[in-house]
Each structure stands twice: as C-alpha cells, then as structure tokens.
Write a protein that holds these residues in place. Structure first.
Motif: not given
Length: 150
Positions: A23-26, A30-31, A82-84, A89-90
């Motif tokens: 989520g933080r990386l997203s 971006g997701p 993982v993408a969703l 999460l963010a």
C-alpha cells in the motif's frame, strides 16, 4: 495441529505486513506498478531459492506442462489481489481493508465448503462472516460524546 495454527497466524501477520508495504509502495508508484514490483521481487526470490535447492530439472518442467492450464489462474488472481489491495489499502486504511478482505475470504470459504464438502457446519461459519461484518460496521460508527455538567 497447534503448529499449523501458529503457522497460519504467522502467515496472517506476514500478509498484513505485506499489505502495508504494498500500500505504501502504491502511494509512491501507483497500484499497478506496485503490484508488478511486488511480483518481480517475489519471482526473483523464488527463482533463486529453486536454483539454490536444485529444483529446476527437466522432470519438474515436464510436470509443469502436464498440469491443466486453468490451475495457473491462481497466479493471475494473486496478481490481481495484490494490485487491488494496494489500491484499496491506501484509501480505506489497514484495519478496514484487512477486515473486508478477511470477510470476503471467509464468505468464499463458506461457499466452497458448502459446495465441495457438503459441510453441516456452514451455518456457524456463516455466523462468523456476519460477525466480522458487524465488526466492520461498528468500527465505522462515530462515538457520541456526552457532555457532563460540572
């Protein structure tokens, strides 16, 4: 049996940590890119592990080719998850996302158990899903502040 329970609980801890990191990386990349990076790192780690243990052999490649194609959809579903999850999460936060994902997993587990195993315990499992849903609802209620006269 208790060892399996501990491993399952530890797996839940690891998944939660993974969700937070993804989520933080997203938020930074971006997701979809976060999902690609996540799977690329996982692929590299697993590939190196398999090479280290000498698992890549002709027999394992032939076995891989003999498995029905649709059984590999789990990889697609995992990447989509993982993408969703990185996207949601963010926006919903860690606790809400975890509760909703667990609720979905519980609901699907109950449905699969009822169809695949003709389980008589479906009603109690369904009650568990309902209680998780109630917990999510209760976590969203804003507490009422009561002023006490002094």
């Amino acid at each position: 049996m208790s060892l399996y329970i501990v491993i399952a609980l530890l797996n839940g801890v690891v998944i939660s940590l993974s969700r937070v990191l993804n989520g933080r990386l997203s938020l930074h990349v971006g997701p979809l890119k976060a999902s690609v990076y996540n799977h690329l790192v996982g692929f590299l780690v697993l590939t190196l592990t398999l090479i280290f243990y000498g698992v890549f052999q002709l027999s394992s490649i032939l076995l891989m080719l003999s498995v029905p194609w649709y059984l590999y959809l789990g990889g697609f579903i995992g990447a989509l998850y993982v993408a969703l999850n990185s996207f949601i999460l963010a926006r919903l936060g860690v606790a809400n996302t975890a509760l909703l994902v667990i609720s979905g997993q519980m609901l699907m587990g109950v449905l699969l158990d009822s169809q695949l195993h003709d389980s008589k315990e479906v009603s109690i499992k369904l009650l568990g899903v309902i209680l998780i849903g109630c917990g999510i609802y209760c976590s969203q209620i804003t507490p009422v502040k009561i002023k006490v006269a002094s």
